[in-house]
Design an enzyme around this catalytic site. Sequence first.
Site, mmCIF file in Angstrom:
data_model
loop_
_atom_site.group_PDB
_atom_site.id
_atom_site.type_symbol
_atom_site.label_atom_id
_atom_site.label_comp_id
_atom_site.label_asym_id
_atom_site.label_seq_id
_atom_site.Cartn_x
_atom_site.Cartn_y
_atom_site.Cartn_z
ATOM 1 N N HIS A 8 -58.472 102.701 -10.839
ATOM 2 C CA HIS A 8 -57.602 103.638 -11.554
ATOM 3 C C HIS A 8 -56.334 103.910 -10.752
ATOM 4 O O HIS A 8 -56.391 104.064 -9.529
ATOM 5 C CB HIS A 8 -58.296 104.992 -11.733
ATOM 6 C CG HIS A 8 -59.459 104.989 -12.672
ATOM 7 N ND1 HIS A 8 -59.355 105.291 -13.998
ATOM 8 C CD2 HIS A 8 -60.777 104.739 -12.448
ATOM 9 C CE1 HIS A 8 -60.540 105.235 -14.563
ATOM 10 N NE2 HIS A 8 -61.432 104.900 -13.649
ATOM 11 N N HIS A 24 -63.291 98.527 -11.779
ATOM 12 C CA HIS A 24 -61.886 98.705 -12.131
ATOM 13 C C HIS A 24 -61.272 99.744 -11.206
ATOM 14 O O HIS A 24 -61.956 100.631 -10.714
ATOM 15 C CB HIS A 24 -61.729 99.110 -13.591
ATOM 16 C CG HIS A 24 -62.571 100.284 -14.006
ATOM 17 N ND1 HIS A 24 -63.938 100.170 -14.257
ATOM 18 C CD2 HIS A 24 -62.253 101.574 -14.214
ATOM 19 C CE1 HIS A 24 -64.414 101.356 -14.607
ATOM 20 N NE2 HIS A 24 -63.408 102.233 -14.584
ATOM 21 N N ASN A 38 -55.341 103.463 -19.694
ATOM 22 C CA ASN A 38 -56.588 104.173 -19.956
ATOM 23 C C ASN A 38 -56.465 104.871 -21.312
ATOM 24 O O ASN A 38 -55.493 105.584 -21.558
ATOM 25 C CB ASN A 38 -56.833 105.203 -18.845
ATOM 26 C CG ASN A 38 -58.224 105.787 -18.899
ATOM 27 O OD1 ASN A 38 -58.666 106.263 -19.941
ATOM 28 N ND2 ASN A 38 -58.914 105.770 -17.778
#
Length: 162
Positions: free
Chosen positions: A123, A121, A51
């Site tokens: 995390h 997505h 990220n």
Amino acid sequence: MEHLFAGWRAQFVAGGERPAGCVFCTIGAESENDDSNYVIARGKLSFVVMNLYPYTSGHLMVVPSSHVGDLAGLDGELTNEMLGLVRRSHDALVAAYHPEGINVGMNLGRAAGAGIADHVHVHLVPRWSGDANFMSTVAETRVLPETLSDSLAKLRAHWPAN
Ligand SMILES: [Zn+2]
């Protein structure tokens, strides 16, 4: 968790404008640029990427390589591969960072805090006791203890064979 999700949203806002088009589709198609895109590993149908606005060091994401807008778009093969990459990401984070815990989660829709709402997505955020309190106290002057390049190298070095 409330702090955590709010944190992701704030960091995407603070990160300024995103490039035109879908950044995850671009990264998914550009395997030759995995180093500069901070891609840790790839499967056949999905990839693992740092990220750019990490909540903690090691904050990474598991992302389908093709544009999938919601959970209904995840077929069995892709779901299996992504969960396998989630597990390997977990193992790499444990080996590289020795966190006290790991958040694994998805923000579905902007109201839920998704920075990139139209390409799903997952995390993974390594956590330590007190990190949320620390973050909220000094959010204005957040200092990351290592660079993304260092995180990338560390996670690649600890990436499990299977
Ligand atoms: Zn996309």
